[in-house]
Design an enzyme around this catalytic site. Structure first.
Site, short mmCIF file in Angstrom:
data_model
loop_
_atom_site.label_atom_id
_atom_site.label_comp_id
_atom_site.label_asym_id
_atom_site.label_seq_id
_atom_site.Cartn_x
_atom_site.Cartn_y
_atom_site.Cartn_z
N ASP A 53 0.64 -1.25 0.04
CA ASP A 53 0.12 -0.08 -0.20
C ASP A 53 1.24 1.08 -0.07
O ASP A 53 0.27 1.98 0.81
CB ASP A 53 -0.78 -0.14 0.95
N GLU A 76 -17.57 18.92 -14.22
CA GLU A 76 -18.26 19.83 -13.26
C GLU A 76 -19.73 19.47 -13.11
O GLU A 76 -20.44 20.06 -12.02
CB GLU A 76 -19.02 21.21 -14.97
N HIS A 86 -3.36 -1.99 -2.71
CA HIS A 86 -3.46 -0.90 -3.20
C HIS A 86 -2.73 -1.28 -4.67
O HIS A 86 -3.14 -0.10 -5.22
CB HIS A 86 -3.49 0.36 -2.63
#
Length: 753
Positions: free
Chosen positions: A216, A725, A249
């Site tokens: 990780d 957005e 990860h």
């Protein structure tokens, strides 16, 4: 002089008379005051500790819920890749491009990085291979000064690392006979300051200061590239003294959700895709375990009742590019004929669409509950065959979101504390269930399961081995499982990481399992310390703690707890707001007279049944909802402090809530489609995003409504949509923050003073 002296003498005389009239308190009164102060202090510290604990529980529950969502999404990707072809009808399937990417032949050429010019204006470090101490020092200096390594040098660094890792075994064996001590570090998660502090306190990697970094390295933090570059550079410089284990990860599918992919594309806009592809290869080649002196086993997550170190050392680890990418295995291998087609029909009608009403009965659960339960009851099933990816062991699981409950392996034992074996698969056939012997899993599934268990598992205090339902992958292993594996392999200690601990480390299973976590301030500034372990020849662990902070030292304990608590409650309120319709349905089932109130116990029951976070809701109630005059809860007050970001009139309330809830999933699907990571997609790509999203959740969304929405948010009418957005409109805004940024702080100060 004389007058002055006489005045002073007179004043001193009066002071002596006054002092004689003051009576000294009795010893009994003094003792009583001390007891009262001590009692107040103890109550104060107890309340502070309570707040600290539930703050920690909130952070951890929300983190693990996010991991479950990621496992659900990757499970869906795997199912789509195995079961559905050509979603978009043109060219290679988008999902297959992510999960089975075609290797660019350009990257296989050793001189590929030489084709990238380095401009004269580049002021960062210029590396020469093989690396020297001056190169690693240059990297340290550059990263401290916020400089970025050029893509040409990064690609070469990754290429050299890949060559080295190919020669390394799955399990690295080390000895303390060649050095005084070995330093073991846990998760770093892109925290460059933590890594630099470790090097400052403990020394840079060298023959005299060997290190084991236990996975990780990337994701969540903003300096993942810098962290992993330094680790790989020292690995190349000191291959016999720098050792890296793979974590959960170090996985390109996890990187999509937790930030590493986005960070690479932002820092390397031109060659980002090639860099990510090489990172994917390098991550899959990292060793999965380290053994010190044949006595100490180091893995990232943990073990299961099926973990076999001999088998683990023999597998081809590079084939498991992602532990979230399930091995392909179709139900047709079980030779159950027509039941497979029936299963597909059941899957399409398995109540995967969100319903307008919600029942508390066991047979009617909400879509989010189905996600939390991974499509199956955790007591009754462990694996999912719809994604053709389940493990044959009872102890390991990865969730699959669309599995009918009637298609599930049945355990031989219902006790959660007793390891069970699955030997029968109950499948639908015509009007009844038929038992089919479950064949032994193929070799690739067994290898995949071994990797998943060591990367994803967590220890528990209870005996036995059971599916890790909280994270959604790996298993929970008890002290008996630890004891059995240690005895089987002649070990005496298991060191793992994978879980954030408030003090940076934790011992369990009678001291036979140690968790080490090296990323301080993981959840919030001041939330936890980091730590590392030093092991000498006597193999007695010594712990070193630290905390990287520019502000925490100036804060009192109360201020640190208040800051972490505020951040945790904000996250929890966002979670509550994102499930508003389900919660309202649950509240209204108890509020038959439409009074707007429910009892505290009913309020807590609804929150847990919908959110499934396993939190102390009664304790948290004062922070989430108001009480009425009769001590019942005004449940509408749960949503008062929050609102949508930028209201879009074209979006219906139900669709808006779906977007709030699954905003991260939509962003991941969008990032797959947005190949150049420009942040802009065409209206057609926007439609593809929604097709994948609606298929993932089983949400029926009308194409015309999506077209209308796409056209309405194409503000400049150029046929492109700024997706960032668009997503910003679907985030939870805390109303107190938007009105007065100082008001919330004042209220918090008043509430907790």
């Amino acid at each position: 002089m004389g007058c002055g002296t006489s005045v002073a003498t007179e004043t001193q005389g009066k002071r002596v008379e006054r002092d004689e009239t003051v009576q000294m308190p009795s010893p009994a009164l003094t003792m009583k005051a001390a007891v009262l102060i001590q009692r107040w202090y103890r109550r104060y510290m107890a309340r502070l500790e309570m707040r600290r604990r539930y703050t920690w529980n909130i952070f951890q529950s929300i983190e693990y819920a996010g991991e479950q969502d990621q496992l659900q999404l990757s499970s869906f990707f795997s199912f789509m890749l195995d079961s559905v072809t050509q979603l978009n009808g043109n060219g290679p399937d988008l999902i297959s491009q992510l999960l089975d990417p075609v290797v660019d032949p350009w990257l296989d050429r050793e001189i590929c990085y030489n084709l990238i010019p380095v401009p004269e204006s580049y002021s960062g470090p210029r590396l020469s291979f093989p690396l020297s101490v001056s190169d690693t020092n240059a990297l340290l200096t550059a990263f401290k000064e916020q400089q970025t390594l050029h893509a040409r040098y990064l690609l070469q660094l990754l290429y050299e690392t890949k060559k080295l890792l190919k020669q390394m075994p799955n399990i690295t064996h080390l000895s303390t006979s060649y050095t005084k001590e070995i330093t073991i570090c846990g998760d770093l998660h892109g925290r460059l300051d933590d890594l630099l502090l470790i090097f400052y306190k403990n020394g840079l990697p060298s023959a005299e200061t060997p290190y084991v970094f236990n996975g990780d390295f990337v994701d969540r933090g903003k300096k993942s590239v810098e962290v992993v570059v330094l680790l790989f550079a020292y690995l190349l410089l000191y291959p016999d003294n720098m050792h890296l284990n793979r974590g959960n990860h170090e996985d390109y599918i996890m990187n999509l959700r937790y930030g590493f992919t986005k960070e690479v594309m932002q820092k390397y806009k031109t060659h980002g895709r090639e860099i990510l592809q090489l990172f994917q290869d390098v991550f899959s080649l990292l060793p999965v375990a380290t053994v010190i002196d044949g006595k100490v086993l180091i893995v990232h997550g943990g073990i299961s009742d099926q973990t076999d170190l001999d088998f683990l050392s023999s597998i081809e680890r590079h084939k498991v590019k992602s532990a979230l990418r399930f091995p392909r295995r179709s139900l047709e291998q079980l030779d159950i004929g027509q039941s497979y087609r029936l299963t597909k029909r059941l899957r399409s009608t398995d109540g995967s669409r969100p319903s307008s009403s919600r029942s508390h009965s066991k047979n009617q659960i909400t879509p989010k509950q189905r996600k939390r339960r991974c499509g199956l009851s955790r007591q009754d099933s462990v694996t999912s065959t719809s994604s053709s990816s389940s493990s044959s062991s009872s102890s390991s699981s990865l969730c699959s979101p669309r599995t009918p409950s009637c298609l599930s392996p049945r355990p031989c034992s219902s006790s959660p504390n007793v390891p069970y074996s699955i030997n029968v698969l109950q499948v639908p056939f015509l009007d009844s269930l038929t038992s089919v012997p479950l064949p032994s899993p193929p070799q690739n599934e067994q290898e995949w399961k071994q990797i998943v268990d060591v990367l994803w598992s967590d220890p528990k205090t209870q005996e036995g081995c059971s599916p890790n339902t909280f994270r959604g992958g790996g298993c929970y292993f008890g002290p008996d499982v630890t004891q059995r594996l240690l005895l089987q392999h002649g070990l005496q200690l298991l060191i793992r990481s994978h879980e954030c601990k408030q003090e940076g480390y934790e011992l369990c299973h009678g001291g036979q399992v140690i968790t080490i976590f090296s990323a301080s301030n993981y959840y919030e500034e001041g939330s936890n310390r980091g730590a590392y372990i030093k092991l000498g020849r006597e193999l007695v662990p010594r712990f070193y703690q630290y905390q990287v902070s520019r502000t925490t030292r100036k804060l009192t304990l109360t201020q640190r707890v208040r800051a972490a608590e505020g951040s945790a409650l904000r996250s929890l309120k966002e979670k509550v707001f994102a499930h508003r319709s389900e919660l309202m349905t649950g509240f209204q089932e108890y509020d038959r007279n439409y009074t707007g109130t429910v009892s505290v116990s009913e309020w807590a029951l609804v929150l847990e049944s919908v959110l499934r976070l396993d939190l102390p809701w009664r304790t948290l109630r004062p922070h989430l909802a108001r009480l009425a005059a009769d001590a019942s809860v005004e449940y509408m007050s749960c949503f008062e402090d929050m609102g949508p970001g930028i209201p879009l009139p074209q979006v219906t309330p139900n669709l808006a809530e779906t977007l709030f809830r699954y905003r991260t999933d939509i962003e991941i699907i969008f990032n797959i489609i947005d190949k150049d990571h420009s942040g802009l997609i065409s209206i057609e790509e926007f439609r593809h995003t929604w097709r994948l999203f609606s298929a993932h959740l089983g949400v029926a969304i009308d194409d015309s409504a999506i077209d209308d929405l796409a056209r309405s948010i194409d503000f400049n009418k150029d046929g492109s949509i700024d997706f960032n957005e668009f997503l910003d409109a679907f985030r939870v805004v805390h109303k107190l923050d938007s009105k007065d940024p100082h008001l919330s702080e004042k209220i918090g100060r008043k509430k907790y003073s």
